[in-house]
Design a protein around this motif. Structure first.
Motif, PDB file in Angstrom:
ATOM      1  N   PHE A   1      11.750  -5.970   5.014  1.00 49.69           N
ATOM      2  CA  PHE A   1      10.743  -6.391   4.670  1.00 49.69           C
ATOM      3  C   PHE A   1       9.815  -5.609   6.050  1.00 49.69           C
ATOM      4  O   PHE A   1       9.043  -4.632   5.492  1.00 49.69           O
ATOM      5  N   THR A   2       9.868  -6.131   7.147  1.00 52.05           N
ATOM      6  CA  THR A   2       8.752  -4.467   8.006  1.00 52.05           C
ATOM      7  C   THR A   2       9.086  -3.375   7.657  1.00 52.05           C
ATOM      8  O   THR A   2       8.604  -2.341   8.285  1.00 52.05           O
ATOM      9  N   HIS A   3      10.604  -2.870   7.308  1.00 50.28           N
ATOM     10  CA  HIS A   3      10.788  -1.581   7.599  1.00 50.28           C
ATOM     11  C   HIS A   3      10.094  -0.757   6.361  1.00 50.28           C
ATOM     12  O   HIS A   3       9.976  -0.219   6.242  1.00 50.28           O
ATOM     13  N   ARG A   4       9.865  -1.772   5.011  1.00 48.62           N
ATOM     14  CA  ARG A   4       9.832  -1.419   3.349  1.00 48.62           C
ATOM     15  C   ARG A   4       8.333  -0.891   4.061  1.00 48.62           C
ATOM     16  O   ARG A   4       7.321  -0.125   4.051  1.00 48.62           O
ATOM     17  N   GLN A   5       7.439  -2.072   4.842  1.00 42.78           N
ATOM     18  CA  GLN A   5       5.929  -1.824   5.335  1.00 42.78           C
ATOM     19  C   GLN A   5       5.164  -0.562   6.101  1.00 42.78           C
ATOM     20  O   GLN A   5       5.004   0.040   5.810  1.00 42.78           O
ATOM     21  N   ALA A   6       6.483  -0.310   7.479  1.00 41.67           N
ATOM     22  CA  ALA A   6       6.407   0.325   7.410  1.00 41.67           C
ATOM     23  C   ALA A   6       6.617   2.179   6.792  1.00 41.67           C
ATOM     24  O   ALA A   6       5.862   2.800   7.674  1.00 41.67           O
ATOM     25  N   GLU A   7       7.714   1.872   5.998  1.00 42.37           N
ATOM     26  CA  GLU A   7       7.761   3.399   5.462  1.00 42.37           C
ATOM     27  C   GLU A   7       6.563   2.957   4.326  1.00 42.37           C
ATOM     28  O   GLU A   7       5.488   4.557   4.484  1.00 42.37           O
ATOM     29  N   LYS A   8       5.791   1.846   4.023  1.00 40.29           N
ATOM     30  CA  LYS A   8       4.582   2.267   3.035  1.00 40.29           C
ATOM     31  C   LYS A   8       3.442   3.109   3.664  1.00 40.29           C
ATOM     32  O   LYS A   8       2.571   3.767   3.567  1.00 40.29           O
ATOM     33  N   VAL A   9       3.300   2.235   5.136  1.00 39.09           N
ATOM     34  CA  VAL A   9       2.189   3.293   6.032  1.00 39.09           C
ATOM     35  C   VAL A   9       2.833   4.613   6.202  1.00 39.09           C
ATOM     36  O   VAL A   9       1.653   5.107   6.443  1.00 39.09           O
ATOM     37  N   ARG A  10       3.839   4.881   6.424  1.00 40.08           N
ATOM     38  CA  ARG A  10       4.023   6.220   7.063  1.00 40.08           C
ATOM     39  C   ARG A  10       4.125   6.959   5.722  1.00 40.08           C
ATOM     40  O   ARG A  10       3.107   8.408   5.680  1.00 40.08           O
ATOM     41  N   GLU A  11       4.424   6.770   4.138  1.00 39.72           N
ATOM     42  CA  GLU A  11       3.733   7.340   3.507  1.00 39.72           C
ATOM     43  C   GLU A  11       1.920   7.318   2.980  1.00 39.72           C
ATOM     44  O   GLU A  11       1.547   8.791   2.606  1.00 39.72           O
ATOM     45  N   PHE A  12       1.692   6.466   3.568  1.00 36.17           N
ATOM     46  CA  PHE A  12      -0.364   6.770   3.246  1.00 36.17           C
ATOM     47  C   PHE A  12      -0.729   7.545   4.108  1.00 36.17           C
ATOM     48  O   PHE A  12      -1.457   8.277   3.561  1.00 36.17           O
ATOM     49  N   GLY A  13       0.086   7.219   5.470  1.00 36.18           N
ATOM     50  CA  GLY A  13      -0.978   8.160   6.151  1.00 36.18           C
ATOM     51  C   GLY A  13       0.159   9.785   6.316  1.00 36.18           C
ATOM     52  O   GLY A  13      -1.219  11.074   5.779  1.00 36.18           O
ATOM     53  N   ALA A  14       0.510  10.075   5.484  1.00 41.73           N
ATOM     54  CA  ALA A  14       1.232  11.089   4.767  1.00 41.73           C
ATOM     55  C   ALA A  14      -0.292  11.274   3.496  1.00 41.73           C
ATOM     56  O   ALA A  14      -0.590  12.590   3.274  1.00 41.73           O
TER      57      ALA A  14
END
Length: 115
Positions: A80-93
């Motif tokens: 779950f935390t890995h998925r959330q971190a990926e979402k934040v990175r994609e949003f930032g990009a």
């Protein structure tokens, strides 16, 4: 008047002694009780620690151990935390692509004083 409290105390003591005499356990009965308690404790231990005898007693072969259960739960949290971190990175990009890497406006200074 003083005779009544003494009489009550004597009767209470006699009743206590009689009740205590009924609970005297012979050494053989005590040993049988200890053996029975030992057998019950051993059965509970085997049932909770997954020995073959315990699995037959519990009726649930292959129960997950506490370690496996906590590992499974922790694995879910990690995913779950890995998925959330990926979402934040994609949003930032996406935001950096849209607005550039510097999204904060630089304040205009006039003689070192902010307006």
């Amino acid at each position: 008047m003083k005779f009544l409290p003494v009489l009550v105390l004597a009767v209470t003591a006699a009743a206590s002694a009689a009740a205590g005499a009924d609970t005297v356990i012979s050494s053989q009965a005590a040993q049988e009780r200890r053996d029975q308690n030992f057998d019950q404790a051993l059965a509970r231990y085997r049932a909770t620690h997954g020995t073959p005898e315990g699995q037959a007693m519990s009726g649930q072969p292959g129960d997950e151990s506490a370690r496996e259960k906590t590992h499974h739960a922790a694995q879910k949290v990690r995913k779950f935390t890995h998925r959330q971190a990926e979402k934040v990175r994609e949003f930032g990009a996406r935001e950096n692509a849209k607005y550039g890497t510097h999204t904060k406006p630089t304040p205009e200074r006039e003689d070192g004083v902010h307006k």
